[in-house]
Design a protein around this motif. Structure first.
Motif: not given
Length: 699
Positions: A141-150, A153-155
């Motif tokens: 979940t933490a990794a996914e949250r980081t991926r989603v936030l990243s 941000r890119r979007r």
């Protein structure tokens, strides 16, 4: 003993030491038989899957598992004997018939686990399956949250880049000190600046020289103060050398309250700026023309609207007597008068505002009058064609390096009344077609007030000509000296109704008349002319006291001019044989009293024949007349109220001042006497002044 321990004891006889897994940090479960019946679970297993009863086949045990395909991996490992592994696979368990609610919570929450499944042999040689499970929901979940936030941000960055590209196409990034460190290809294409030249303070060099200092000060002040948004409009130099108005928006990027960098973007606002400038100039031109009392003043103010907004120099030329295009023939030169000349601040003073010009028939200005169409041209700096600019301005324009100009006709009521000549100098862009059209529109929008001002000016010219035609020189009379003066008010643009008259009757008497019709317009001048002529005719008609003549004037006025007017006058007869003695026979109709100044310096106002103004008495009522002897060397002064009235004092103060002043001039020549009396009111007067003075021979 716990239920977990009891379950373990059931397998003790088989020799499998399952109790070693009771406190393991990973979930351990043992299944046996072809149906993979649950035979053992440790505490960690129970925390992962919730309470799963022993003795239940795996398919039935996990009937609430949504990812049933994962059970195939376990069954395959049992059948083939090949270990099976999986990492961070999702699993979702919830309520299911035959299975209690999962300890992880209700309503089926997706979680993640990694597992390994290995076929084993139990103590009784019964085949089984060992399942080791680790829950990784928090890590995944933490990794996914980081991926989603990243990704978000890119979007956002892509969206911002797309937005700035669509709206401005000119973006840069500066450090916290306001020095540019990154730029965009769009900025480089638009300005023609290479990347190296933009960095640091280099981007400021693209601002117009007149805007650069202001932009620099404003930008670094914003860097120091760090507002949430910095906005500044200025002219940006483009790659082709032209300038267009842009608006800079810069926002600080902060972290923990500290500015890390600035992101700046320029938006082209040239069209908006042109529209706003047009509206502002039209508003100023209309107001200037409306508030100007005369056409000359209106043209002068309109020239200040054009400079410096549209030109560096602007002169306006009025056609002589407002002649039409027929005066600009191929043969005759065209007379014009320059009535306004405005120069941009910073340039050397130009030609004088007022001057007479004679324009050749083949000159551009004459052609503009004939064709009623504007003309504009560009030429090398200082090479102003002699047939394009007015003769009186060519030299100055060449010295200033003028390189472009526009000449426009000003039409009022279908008639060309003036010509506008505007020029630009130095590094300013040439006058464009749009600028020339805007100049023309400014004068077209001012048409109505200009029309009114010109009509008033023509009316004033007629009234002034009428008035001056009536202010004839006084007659030459033996033994008598007569002087007349007329001074128009410097504060009044219109013509007044003051007049004087002097003539000799058949009986030898000299008639002196001074009068004043209220108003400053053509009606006042016409009333003055009519009253003067009637009074002259009545005085010549018969010999009678002045009061009787004024009474007959009242009657004539009621019959011939019934409209109301405010008219005052003094009618006096100077009577006596050649060599004297002389006497004054006079009547006053609402007018300031005559002043009699003796040779010895005594001054007296003659107020014993006063009556109300003309038209104020009924025809049956007589008017007063009075007779006063005139001593040798005396001066008789008739005057209008402009000589004694001031807005800040009582009339009595003005009369006392006149008496004191006249006393001091008692023995001065009559012309000096009159000129000195006019000198002081001329400095402060608000009204016209007419004077008529008579001097008898000295003792």
């Amino acid at each position: 003993m716990s239920s977990l321990r009891r379950n373990t004891e059931k397998l003790t006889s088989s020799g499998l030491p399952l109790e070693v897994f009771d406190t393991a940090p990973v979930g351990v479960g043992v299944y046996r038989g072809e149906a993979l019946v649950l035979a053992y679970t440790n505490h960690a297993y129970h925390q992962i899957f919730g309470h799963r009863p022993l003795g239940v086949p795996i398919r039935e045990l996990f009937a609430d598992l949504r990812e049933q395909a994962d059970l195939d991996l376990l069954e395959e490992a049992f059948r083939t004997g090949r270990p099976s592994q999986a990492t961070a696979i999702p699993f979702t368990v919830g309520d299911s018939p035959g299975a209690p609610r999962a300890a992880a919570g209700a309503d089926a929450v997706q979680r993640y686990l990694s597992f390994s499944a290995t076929r084993i042999e139990l103590a009784d040689h019964e085949p089984g399956l060992l399942l080791v499970v680790v829950e990784e929901t928090e890590r995944v979940t933490a990794a996914e949250r980081t991926r989603v936030l990243s990704e978000e941000r890119r979007r956002v960055l892509r969206r911002y880049e797309s937005l700035t590209t669509a709206l401005t196409q000119q973006v840069w990034v500066s450090d916290a000190r306001g020095l540019v460190v990154e730029t965009s290809a769009a900025w480089e294409r638009a300005t023609g600046q290479p990347r190296a030249a933009i960095r640091g303070r280099g981007w400021l060099e693209t601002a117009h020289p007149d805007d650069r200092d202001g932009l620099t000060r404003a930008w670094f002040r914003a860097v120091d103060e760090a507002p949430d948004l910095f906005q500044y409009a200025y002219r940006l130099r483009h790659a082709d050398g032209s300038y267009r108005h842009c608006e800079l928006h810069a926002v600080p990027v902060r972290e923990d309250g500290r500015v890390l960098e600035w992101v700046g973007a320029c938006t082209d606002i040239e069209e908006r700026w042109l529209a706003e400038r047009r509206s502002e100039l039209i508003r100023r031109a209309a107001r200037a023309a409306t508030e100007s009392p005369t056409a000359s003043e209106a043209f002068a103010v309109l020239s200040t609207v054009l400079v410096p907004a549209l030109a560096d120099e602007c002169a306006i030329y009025v056609l002589g007597e407002f002649a039409g295009p027929e005066c600009a023939t191929d043969l005759a030169p065209l007379p014009m008068e320059r009535i306004a000349a405005t120069v941009r601040p910073g340039l050397r003073p130009g030609p004088p505002p007022r001057a007479q010009e004679l324009i050749g028939a083949r000159h551009t200005m004459a052609r503009v009058v004939r064709e009623r169409q504007p003309s504009h041209a560009s030429f090398p700096p200082g090479a102003v064609p002699a047939d394009f600019a007015a003769p009186g301005a060519v030299t100055w324009l060449r010295q200033m390096g003028a390189h472009s100009g526009a000449v426009l006709p000003v039409l009022v009521d279908g008639e060309v009344v003036a010509v506008v000549a505007a020029f630009v100098c130095g590094d300013r862009d040439p006058i464009s077609q749009a600028d020339r059209d805007l100049m023309r529109e400014l004068f077209e929008r001012a048409h109505t007030p200009l029309s009114r001002a010109l009509q008033l000016q023509r009316t004033q010219q007629v009234a002034r000509a009428l008035q001056h035609s009536l202010l004839t020189p006084p007659p030459e009379v033996p033994d008598l000296t007569i002087a007349a003066r007329y001074l128009a008010s410097p504060a009044a643009a219109e013509v007044g109704g003051d007049w004087y008259d002097a003539f000799v009757l058949l009986d030898g008497a000299t008639v002196l008349i001074i009068g004043d019709v209220a108003g400053h317009d053509l009606d006042a001048a016409v009333t003055m002319s009519r009253t003067r002529n009637m009074l002259r005719a009545l005085a010549v008609d018969r010999e009678e006291p002045p009061g009787d003549i004024l009474r007959r004037l009242d009657v004539n006025t009621l019959i011939l001019s019934p409209q109301e007017s405010t008219t005052t006058c003094v009618l006096a007869r100077v009577e006596g044989p050649p060599g004297g003695p002389w006497r004054l026979n006079y009547s006053v109709a609402g007018h300031p009293p005559p002043l009699l100044v003796t040779w010895e310096g005594d001054a007296t106002f003659l107020d014993d024949a006063q009556d109300i103004l003309l038209g104020g008495l009924s025809p049956e009522e007589p008017r007063n007349s009075s007779v006063r002897p005139l001593p040798r060397g005396c001066t008789l002064l008739l005057y209008t109220d402009g000589l004694v009235e001031r807005p800040d004092e009582d009339l009595g103060q003005g009369l006392d001042r006149l008496r004191r002043h006249a006393t001091a001039l008692a023995r001065e020549p009559l012309d000096v006497f009159c000129d000195e009396l006019l000198a002081h009111p001329a400095q402060t007067g608000r009204d016209d002044i007419a004077m008529l003075a008579l001097r008898l021979p000295a003792p």
